[in-house]
Design an enzyme around this catalytic site. Structure first.
Site, PDB file in Angstrom:
ATOM      1  N   HIS A  22      -2.466  10.849  -1.703  1.00 13.49           N
ATOM      2  CA  HIS A  22      -2.372  10.375  -3.086  1.00 13.49           C
ATOM      3  C   HIS A  22      -3.732  10.534  -3.716  1.00 13.49           C
ATOM      4  CE1 HIS A  22      -4.373   6.848  -1.381  1.00 13.49           C
ATOM      5  NE2 HIS A  22      -3.482   6.946  -0.404  1.00 13.49           N
ATOM      6  N   LYS A  54      -6.191  -3.863   6.409  1.00 12.98           N
ATOM      7  CA  LYS A  54      -7.373  -3.140   5.954  1.00 12.98           C
ATOM      8  C   LYS A  54      -8.418  -4.114   5.419  1.00 12.98           C
ATOM      9  CE  LYS A  54      -5.127   1.170   4.413  1.00 12.98           C
ATOM     10  NZ  LYS A  54      -4.872   2.035   3.218  1.00 12.98           N
ATOM     11  N   ASP A 114       1.190   2.438   4.067  1.00 11.88           N
ATOM     12  CA  ASP A 114       0.280   3.538   3.755  1.00 11.88           C
ATOM     13  C   ASP A 114       0.033   4.407   4.981  1.00 11.88           C
ATOM     14  OD1 ASP A 114      -1.663   4.743   1.772  1.00 11.88           O
ATOM     15  OD2 ASP A 114      -3.062   4.221   3.372  1.00 11.88           O
ATOM     16  N   HIS A 139       1.209   8.266   5.046  1.00 12.00           N
ATOM     17  CA  HIS A 139       0.284   9.380   5.256  1.00 12.00           C
ATOM     18  C   HIS A 139       0.731  10.269   6.412  1.00 12.00           C
ATOM     19  CE1 HIS A 139      -2.989   8.876   2.428  1.00 12.00           C
ATOM     20  NE2 HIS A 139      -3.050   7.572   2.684  1.00 12.00           N
ATOM     21  N   ASN A 193     -12.566   4.989  -2.206  1.00 11.21           N
ATOM     22  CA  ASN A 193     -12.755   4.283  -0.940  1.00 11.21           C
ATOM     23  C   ASN A 193     -14.153   4.552  -0.384  1.00 11.21           C
ATOM     24  OD1 ASN A 193     -10.121   3.332  -1.051  1.00 11.21           O
ATOM     25  ND2 ASN A 193      -9.309   5.060   0.114  1.00 11.21           N
ATOM     26  N   ASP A 216       0.827  -1.199   0.000  1.00  7.85           N
ATOM     27  CA  ASP A 216       0.000   0.000   0.000  1.00  7.85           C
ATOM     28  C   ASP A 216       0.872   1.263   0.000  1.00  7.85           C
ATOM     29  OD1 ASP A 216      -2.122   1.812   0.402  1.00  7.85           O
ATOM     30  OD2 ASP A 216      -3.187   0.395   1.681  1.00  7.85           O
ATOM     31  N   HIS A 263      -1.236   2.240  -5.301  1.00 11.11           N
ATOM     32  CA  HIS A 263      -1.032   3.628  -5.703  1.00 11.11           C
ATOM     33  C   HIS A 263       0.318   4.059  -5.168  1.00 11.11           C
ATOM     34  CE1 HIS A 263      -1.869   4.668  -1.527  1.00 11.11           C
ATOM     35  NE2 HIS A 263      -2.999   3.976  -1.615  1.00 11.11           N
ATOM     36  N   THR A 299      -6.849   3.335  -2.502  1.00  7.30           N
ATOM     37  CA  THR A 299      -6.671   1.931  -2.121  1.00  7.30           C
ATOM     38  C   THR A 299      -7.748   1.017  -2.691  1.00  7.30           C
ATOM     39  OG1 THR A 299      -5.477   2.486  -0.104  1.00  7.30           O
ATOM     40  CG2 THR A 299      -6.562   0.343  -0.167  1.00  7.30           C
ATOM     41  N   ARG A 353     -10.671  -3.458   3.036  1.00  7.63           N
ATOM     42  CA  ARG A 353     -10.755  -3.370   1.580  1.00  7.63           C
ATOM     43  C   ARG A 353      -9.559  -4.006   0.882  1.00  7.63           C
ATOM     44  NH1 ARG A 353     -10.022   1.755   3.765  1.00  7.63           N
ATOM     45  NH2 ARG A 353      -8.231   2.988   3.042  1.00  7.63           N
TER      46      ARG A 353
END
Length: 569
Positions: A509, A162, A323, A327, A101, A39, A371, A80, A164
């Site tokens: 992103h 996560k 990720d 962030h 998302n 991620d 990404h 994501t 997802r």
């Protein structure tokens, strides 16, 4: 001449025998396919920390596998949910429907989450954290197609912190998908897959690994002065953990998570006393979240006998702590570098385990990212490079205010989501205004914002077609039933900031700029020759390439193409 004719005749007669011999051979497939998604992994992370990577992780994948060095996403926004869906469906949001998302559902009058499903229940915990399924994804995945091809005899087990990152790769037919519940420190699932957790998952959760990881401070893997690829530890554009005064090492994880330190926790365990838990969700934002996922993946191979039952199984594995760290601290931070150095070790352990369990060369692995990431705007500004940030709420409220000024009172803007403006179409109809003209009007308003380089109406996207460039990215990311009325494009170096107008920290992103679209694409293991290609490739090419390897149908919405260089074995 006679010799030549004789040779040709012999060759022609031999063809049926060769074909018969080939047709009598057993169909070759790998024992296991492992899809690794990192991620927020920018392409340049493969090489930025090269000298500090070990020989058995990223360097092994590159040294033994095949790398597409010019692989990009071909749509926006780059998030994501769409990333994972596009990897596994072999197509773009314009087909599979995962446009972000979250997105606004006009019929329901509210936002929906990408894997939200209130028709299923949580398994392994309480509350709504497990009410997830792939129902919003409108096409099959490569994991679905393998299940269909084997008449559902094979297994697909997906793992990620996560939801997802696990649910979407697993597809509609996965045997199981597992994700992390930060309240309990356990991996959970939903009744979409099963009514209770398998005993091996319960036993894994009982090991309390998150509490162990959080019982020690996060120190750098190497002496901190060796992190020469990163900016100094204390810079104003990095975000801090909640409860931290500064974003600097060591990060006191026991304090931040409310856990006692390792020595106190050990004494409590030895005495049979419970170790107090406050916030086990902190592990997501540390490199140890990736370690946790790697441990679960290896345990899944062992417990489910993946690749060991005479049929090809599939295990999607997504590492998402990169990720969270990215962030918070940004791509130039020591925290990001340390996270990748530790992930390199986790991947090395996973590859070694696959070799030991299934035998070398029996696993097909691909590695990519959902990404990339932008540099922190204030970092770029500090280096005199153009950059900036816009505020989504500020943009929404400003457009709303301007439309009220022009057309009178009313809730003209329903929301601003995924760099798109959603207009109140019933209100526009009620006021007898033309929707197309209103879209044009809002597009003109959006162009007045600093950092906005282009604004395109949904009507223009639907009625046109582009083969390349920015407008192609917008078209590929647009799904009429879920997307907004006006699509916005930011200048390179600009990003959306939820804290606007406060000083921007960390990064995000979502754009069509190369730093968000250019990601690794590596293939390794079963029948993968060593090599590299600079030829253009897009992420939806992964699924049809794997389909050709497995001799199965590509996903039903697939628009990608098999990559010939790596398939030429």
């Amino acid at each position: 001449m006679k010799k030549s004719l004789s040779f040709l005749l012999a060759a022609a007669l031999a063809l049926p025998a060769i074909a018969q011999k080939k047709s009598s051979q057993k169909l070759e497939r790998p024992k296991l396919v492992v899809g690794i998604v990192v991620d927020q992994m920018r392409y340049d992370y493969l090489y930025r920390y090269w000298d500090k990577y070990g020989k058995d992780g990223f360097r092994r994948l590159l040294g033994e596998g095949f790398s597409y060095e010019n692989a990009h996403y071909n749509y926006v926004p780059t998030y994501t949910g769409p990333g994972h869906a596009s990897i596994y469906t072999g197509t773009t949001p314009s087909v599979h429907g995962i446009i972000g998302n979250d997105w606004y559902e006009r019929e329901a009058g509210k936002n929906t989450y990408v894997t939200e499903d209130n028709t299923v229940q949580t398994v392994g915990s309480t509350g709504t954290v497990g009410q997830q399924s792939p129902r919003h994804m409108l096409t099959t995945t490569i994991t679905d197609e393998l299940r269909l091809a084997t008449n559902f005899h094979n297994k697909t087990i997906a793992v990620c912190i996560k939801d997802r990152g696990s649910v979407l790769p697993g597809g509609h037919t996965a045997n199981a998908a597992y994700w992390y519940d930060g309240k309990t420190g356990s991996f959970i699932s939903s009744t979409f897959y099963q009514n209770s957790l398998p005993e091996w998952v319960k036993a894994f959760n009982d090991r309390k690994l998150p509490a162990q990881y959080l019982s020690r401070p996060w120190q750098t893997l190497l002496p901190i002065e060796q992190y020469t690829e990163s900016t100094p530890d204390d810079v104003p554009w990095e975000g801090s953990f909640r409860g931290e005064a500064k974003p600097v090492f060591p990060h006191n994880l026991p304090q931040l998570s409310g856990l006692p330190d390792a020595s106190v926790a050990a004494k409590l365990r030895d005495a049979g006393e419970p170790v107090p838990v406050t916030n086990l969700d902190v592990v997501r934002s540390t490199p140890f979240g990736n370690t946790l996922v790697a441990e679960l993946a290896m345990e899944a191979v062992r417990a489910e006998q993946l690749g060991q039952r005479g049929i090809t199984d599939f295990m999607p594995v997504s590492f998402s702590s990169t990720d969270y760290v990215g962030h918070q601290f940004g791509p130039n931070s020591i925290e990001a570098e340390d996270t990748y150095l530790r992930l390199d070790q986790d991947i090395a352990r996973l590859l070694a385990y696959l070799d030991k369990t299934l035998g070398k060369g029996n696993t097909l692995v691909f590695l990519t990212a959902d990404h990339g990431a932008a540099h922190s705007p204030n970092f770029l500004i500090d280096k005199k490079i153009p950059a900036g940030a816009v505020g989504p709420r500020f943009m929404r409220d400003s457009v709303q205010h301007e439309l009220v000024r022009r057309h009178g009172a009313g809730n003209w803007v329903l929301t601003y989501e995924n760099q798109q403006v959603y207009l109140n179409r019933p209100l526009i109809a009620q006021k007898k205004l033309d929707l197309r003209l209103m879209q044009d009007e809002v597009a003109s308003i959006m162009l007045q914002f600093a950092g906005v380089t282009r604004a395109i109406t949904a009507d223009d996207v639907q009625k046109s077609h582009w083969e390349s460039g920015m407008l192609m990215y917008l078209e590929n990311g647009y799904f009429p039933k879920r997307s907004g009325d006006v699509l916005v494009v930011l200048e390179p170096g600009w990003l959306e900031s939820g804290s606007y107008p406060a000083p921007n920290k960390g990064t995000t992103h979502g754009s069509a700029s190369a730093y968000d679209t250019h990601v690794p694409m590596l293939f390794w293991g079963w029948h993968v020759k060593h090599g590299a290609s600079a030829a253009p490739a897009v992420i939806p090419d992964i699924a049809p390439t794997v389909a050709r390897w497995l001799h199965i149908q590509e996903p039903d919405g697939c628009t990608g193409q098999p990559l010939q260089e790596v398939l030429n074995w």
